[in-house]
Design a protein around this motif. Structure first.
Motif, PDB file in Angstrom:
ATOM      1  N   GLY A 182       1.726  -1.122   3.668  1.00 52.38           N
ATOM      2  CA  GLY A 182       2.706  -0.349   2.914  1.00 52.38           C
ATOM      3  C   GLY A 182       3.497   0.419   3.840  1.00 52.38           C
ATOM      4  N   ARG A 183       3.028   0.749   5.155  1.00 50.00           N
ATOM      5  CA  ARG A 183       3.700   1.488   5.982  1.00 50.00           C
ATOM      6  C   ARG A 183       4.778   0.844   6.770  1.00 50.00           C
ATOM      7  NH1 ARG A 183       1.125   4.507  11.353  1.00 50.00           N
ATOM      8  NH2 ARG A 183       2.945   4.945  12.344  1.00 50.00           N
ATOM      9  N   MET A 184       4.532  -0.752   6.863  1.00 47.55           N
ATOM     10  CA  MET A 184       5.533  -1.650   7.326  1.00 47.55           C
ATOM     11  C   MET A 184       7.044  -1.266   6.288  1.00 47.55           C
ATOM     12  SD  MET A 184       3.481  -4.985   8.453  1.00 47.55           S
ATOM     13  CE  MET A 184       4.986  -5.760   8.914  1.00 47.55           C
ATOM     14  N   GLY A 185       6.332  -1.403   4.977  1.00 49.70           N
ATOM     15  CA  GLY A 185       7.640  -1.242   4.029  1.00 49.70           C
ATOM     16  C   GLY A 185       8.311  -0.129   4.196  1.00 49.70           C
ATOM     17  N   TRP A 186       7.566   1.244   4.329  1.00 52.70           N
ATOM     18  CA  TRP A 186       8.159   2.582   4.529  1.00 52.70           C
ATOM     19  C   TRP A 186       9.046   2.583   5.898  1.00 52.70           C
ATOM     20  CZ3 TRP A 186       9.059   6.054   0.960  1.00 52.70           C
ATOM     21  CH2 TRP A 186       7.838   5.906  -0.047  1.00 52.70           C
ATOM     22  N   GLU A 187       8.702   1.636   7.036  1.00 51.36           N
ATOM     23  CA  GLU A 187       9.536   1.831   8.241  1.00 51.36           C
ATOM     24  C   GLU A 187      10.440   0.971   8.336  1.00 51.36           C
ATOM     25  OE1 GLU A 187       7.247   2.585  11.475  1.00 51.36           O
ATOM     26  OE2 GLU A 187       5.834   4.104  10.638  1.00 51.36           O
ATOM     27  N   GLY A 188      10.616   0.141   7.024  1.00 49.13           N
ATOM     28  CA  GLY A 188      11.682  -1.018   7.153  1.00 49.13           C
ATOM     29  C   GLY A 188      11.388  -2.253   7.941  1.00 49.13           C
ATOM     30  N   VAL A 189      10.134  -2.493   8.065  1.00 50.07           N
ATOM     31  CA  VAL A 189       9.946  -3.661   9.006  1.00 50.07           C
ATOM     32  C   VAL A 189       9.140  -4.874   8.137  1.00 50.07           C
ATOM     33  CG1 VAL A 189       8.056  -4.361  10.815  1.00 50.07           C
ATOM     34  CG2 VAL A 189       8.672  -2.169  10.876  1.00 50.07           C
ATOM     35  N   LYS A 190      10.155  -5.755   8.044  1.00 46.62           N
ATOM     36  CA  LYS A 190       9.937  -7.065   7.339  1.00 46.62           C
ATOM     37  C   LYS A 190       8.813  -7.732   7.882  1.00 46.62           C
ATOM     38  CE  LYS A 190      14.473  -7.192   5.221  1.00 46.62           C
ATOM     39  NZ  LYS A 190      15.532  -7.986   5.048  1.00 46.62           N
ATOM     40  N   PRO A 191       7.661  -8.271   7.097  1.00 48.32           N
ATOM     41  CA  PRO A 191       6.773  -9.157   7.492  1.00 48.32           C
ATOM     42  C   PRO A 191       7.169 -10.511   7.645  1.00 48.32           C
ATOM     43  CG  PRO A 191       6.341  -8.483   5.085  1.00 48.32           C
ATOM     44  CD  PRO A 191       7.464  -7.888   5.764  1.00 48.32           C
ATOM     45  N   ASN A 192       6.706 -11.321   8.675  1.00 49.15           N
ATOM     46  CA  ASN A 192       7.158 -12.748   8.826  1.00 49.15           C
ATOM     47  C   ASN A 192       5.841 -13.560   8.365  1.00 49.15           C
ATOM     48  OD1 ASN A 192       5.108 -12.449  10.768  1.00 49.15           O
ATOM     49  ND2 ASN A 192       6.588 -12.864  12.636  1.00 49.15           N
ATOM     50  N   GLY A 193       6.146 -14.832   8.472  1.00 52.58           N
ATOM     51  CA  GLY A 193       4.833 -15.879   8.050  1.00 52.58           C
ATOM     52  C   GLY A 193       3.471 -15.508   8.643  1.00 52.58           C
ATOM     53  N   LEU A 194       3.441 -15.048   9.808  1.00 50.88           N
ATOM     54  CA  LEU A 194       2.174 -14.610  10.481  1.00 50.88           C
ATOM     55  C   LEU A 194       1.429 -13.468   9.774  1.00 50.88           C
ATOM     56  CD1 LEU A 194       0.041 -15.466  12.586  1.00 50.88           C
ATOM     57  CD2 LEU A 194       1.358 -13.931  14.104  1.00 50.88           C
ATOM     58  N   SER A 195       2.302 -12.489   9.446  1.00 54.04           N
ATOM     59  CA  SER A 195       2.020 -11.089   8.673  1.00 54.04           C
ATOM     60  C   SER A 195       1.271 -11.637   7.300  1.00 54.04           C
ATOM     61  CB  SER A 195       3.238 -10.205   8.543  1.00 54.04           C
ATOM     62  OG  SER A 195       3.799 -10.067   9.551  1.00 54.04           O
TER      63      SER A 195
END
Length: 648
Positions: A182-195
């Motif tokens: 959820g924090r990744m979304g707030w900080e604008g970090v897009k998950p990749n395939g590994l995520s």
């Protein structure tokens, strides 16, 4: 004119070439060093390093990471100390390599010392060093400290986020993992395939089905399902773990490139969930299309054989494994084969696979130990334990737990042997392990030291439902039924979910203490509140409890509700109670059914004969004894053992 051109050329060459040729020599030798390490020729790389008169930080970095990669962490640390003592300044890659080596090699004290040096040099905020430190503390299980270091990093790239996701997944911190997503979304970090692989695999424990489906949608929107086979395989595993095999098959069929990972994933999942026909069909198709099976497929088949006790199918898989050469090259296959033969009761084949192994690994030794235990060869379990201690192969918590269980079921269990294993567990640092603690609780109670079992339980910081079940069983065996009920209440208050074994132990305690109302309450709680379907053992406890209390009609009603109308143990219990309470009507019905069920058991003939003698029907009693003699039903000879304390 030509002379001036020549002088100009000489001047240009003189300016372009530095006076110190060592830099060029180091550069080319470092390149050679790197190539040797990459090709696995570590000894040649070390020899070249020893011959080098000039070494820089890159030289040391290459060899430190090389030794760490090939399992020589102590050598890596020696090189690092040599580098520092010679005054060569460490760089970011140096610290990153050394910290990684400490984490993977279990050198935690040395890793903390390196962290202190990083702080003293003011490099704590370096991204590469910081990410290595985060990974190091996650390896140690200090997720709070890792998260603190993660927060301090000024520039966090996606690789560091993935490190945290992987760490939380390995530590089982699933809620924290989703919080990080959820924090990744707030900080604008897009998950990749590994995520997505880490996130989806976190949902494979059956508790986060809705979250897994939401992640599936997000992965589709981001386009990772179609282009990343690892994400697609993670989805296959997720739906299979959730018991949704239709969606698992759909996820498999949507993979555009059906590579070997996809095939082995779905085959293994089907086999592990007892869908043998489907897994064999896919295995045949895979073989037809020329795709090579992996270890995972065979492990699924061998585990299926172990669960079902199907030694014929297990031997077929063993033959196939031998044909393609996996039997000698994979420790996991060897371990699974040892376990399969042991679970199928073939101790000789289990030992044969173990002896044919190239190396005596801890995994194979543990598999043989548990196989011997399953086959009831307890003396060999202790021999195996002694062999492992002498050879320095472990033992670990699995070995200790198996040895304690073997001690519990052996005919020569003693306090001294329990204490010896307990001392070893303390010295090895396994005294707080759940499996070891449960086995200790049972072992102490088996040798008659109830108070020591209680002490082991009380010393546990966070006992789970298995620990509670073990101590409830001890109390039940010692007739303290009210304590069993109190411990069940404690389980419920702590938010733990008791299983069918827990309820069986509580019912045993109620039975031994004569707690009829409490027993009825526990039986109904199991059925109505927890949705656990009572098995034969639960019914047997209730019939025995009601019979002892003289509630014979109610006991008979319970017996008729039991699976398949009850077994000889239940009817024998009812008949015994009828004899005690002089109930001829119910007793005769029980005797009739019992004679039909136990035609080869001398004890049943003897019990029915004695019942008829007690109610005065001596002719019937004599006839039953004559039938037993005519059928040549023999009585087993019993034995008992005591522990004698001798004064020296």
């Amino acid at each position: 004119m030509q002379g001036s051109r020549f002088l100009s050329l000489v001047r240009t060459f003189t300016i372009s070439v530095p006076p110190n040729h060592n830099a060029f020599t180091s550069y080319y030798k470092n390149q050679t060093l790197n190539e040797l390490i990459k090709s696995g020729r570590l000894n040649d790389a070390q020899n070249l390093f020893n011959q080098m008169s000039t070494r820089d930080s890159i030289t040391y970095n290459l060899l430190i990471s090389g030794h760490g990669r090939y399992g020589n962490p102590n050598r890596s640390l020696y090189l690092y100390r040599e580098m520092v003592s010679q005054g060569i300044k460490e760089t970011g890659p140096t610290f990153s390599s050394v910290i990684t080596v400490c984490g993977s090699g279990g050198l935690y004290r040395e890793g903390i010392q390196v962290h202190c040096r990083v702080l003293s040099l003011g490099l704590g905020l370096n991204l590469f060093i910081g990410s290595s430190l985060v990974n190091f503390y996650l390896h140690m299980g200090f997720d709070d400290l890792a998260f603190k270091l993660f927060d301090q990093l000024p520039d966090r790239n996606l690789a560091v986020w993935n490190l945290m996701l992987d760490g939380f997944l390995e530590l089982g911190k699933i809620e924290e993992l989703f919080g990080l997503h959820g924090r990744m979304g707030w900080e604008g970090v897009k998950p990749n395939g590994l995520s997505f692989c880490y996130l989806i695999r976190a949902c494979c424990n059956g508790r986060f089905v809705d979250e897994g489906k939401q992640l599936h949608c997000l992965a589709i929107k981001a386009g990772w399902v179609e282009c990343n086979v690892f994400v697609a395989n993670a989805l296959v595993d997720f739906y299979s773990a959730s018991g949704n095999f239709i969606d698992a098959r759909k996820a498999f069929s949507l993979i555009t490139v059906e590579d070997v990972i996809s095939w082995n994933s779905i085959i293994s999942v089907y086999a592990e969930n007892d869908l043998l026909c489907d897994s064999l069909e896919l295995f045949s198709r895979m073989h037809f299309w020329g795709k090579k099976p992996s270890v995972r497929s065979f492990l699924g088949f061998l585990k299926f054989s172990s669960r079902r006790g199907d030694i014929i199918f297990g031997r077929q898989i063993h033959c196939f494994v031998m044909k393609i050469g996996f039997d000698s090259g994979s420790v996991h296959i060897q371990s699974a084969l040892i376990d399969m033969y042991g679970k199928c009761g073939d101790a000789e084949s289990s030992l044969s696979v173990y002896e044919s192994a190239c190396r005596r690994t801890l995994v194979c030794c543990n598999s043989l130990t548990t196989s011997l235990l399953h086959c009831g060869i307890t003396e060999d379990v202790f021999e195996m334990f002694s062999f492992m201690v002498d050879e320095g192969i472990g033992p670990d918590e699995v070995t200790l737990s198996a040895a304690l269980k073997a001690l519990s079921v052996s005919s020569w269990v003693s306090l001294d042997s329990c204490r010896m294993l307990h001392c070893y567990a303390i010295k090895s640092g396994y005294e707080s392990d759940i499996a070891v603690s449960c086995s200790l609780i049972d072992a102490y109670s088996r040798c008659g030291h109830f108070e020591l079992s209680c002490k082991v339980f009380e010393a546990l910081p966070l006992p789970n439902v298995f620990c509670f079940t073990s101590i409830i069983n001890v109390h039940a065996r010692n007739g303290t039924g009210r304590e069993c009920v109190s411990l069940l209440e404690a389980i419920i208050q702590k938010g733990l979910i008791p299983d069918k074994v827990t309820f069986l132990c509580v019912l045993n305690g109620c039975n031994h203490a004569g707690l009829v109302e409490e027993g009825k309450l526990v039986f109904n709680l199991m059925k109505s509140f927890y949705g656990i379907c009572p098995e034969r053992q639960h019914f047997s406890c209730m019939i025995d409890l009601l019979g002892h209390a003289g509630l014979l009609d109610e006991a008979e009603e319970f017996l008729q509700q039991a699976p398949e109308g009850g077994d000889s143990v239940m009817w024998s219990s009812l008949l015994r109670s009828c004899g005690v309470h002089k109930n001829e009507i119910v007793g005769k019905r029980a005797a009739k059914v019992l004679m039909e069920l136990g035609q080869e058991d001398f004890a049943i003939y003897l019990q029915v004969s004695n019942f008829y003698s007690e109610i005065g029907e001596f002719e019937s009693a004599l006839q039953i004894r004559e039938i037993a003699m005519a059928r040549k039903v023999m009585r087993e000879i019993g034995h008992s053992l005591i522990e004698v304390k001798t004064c020296s």
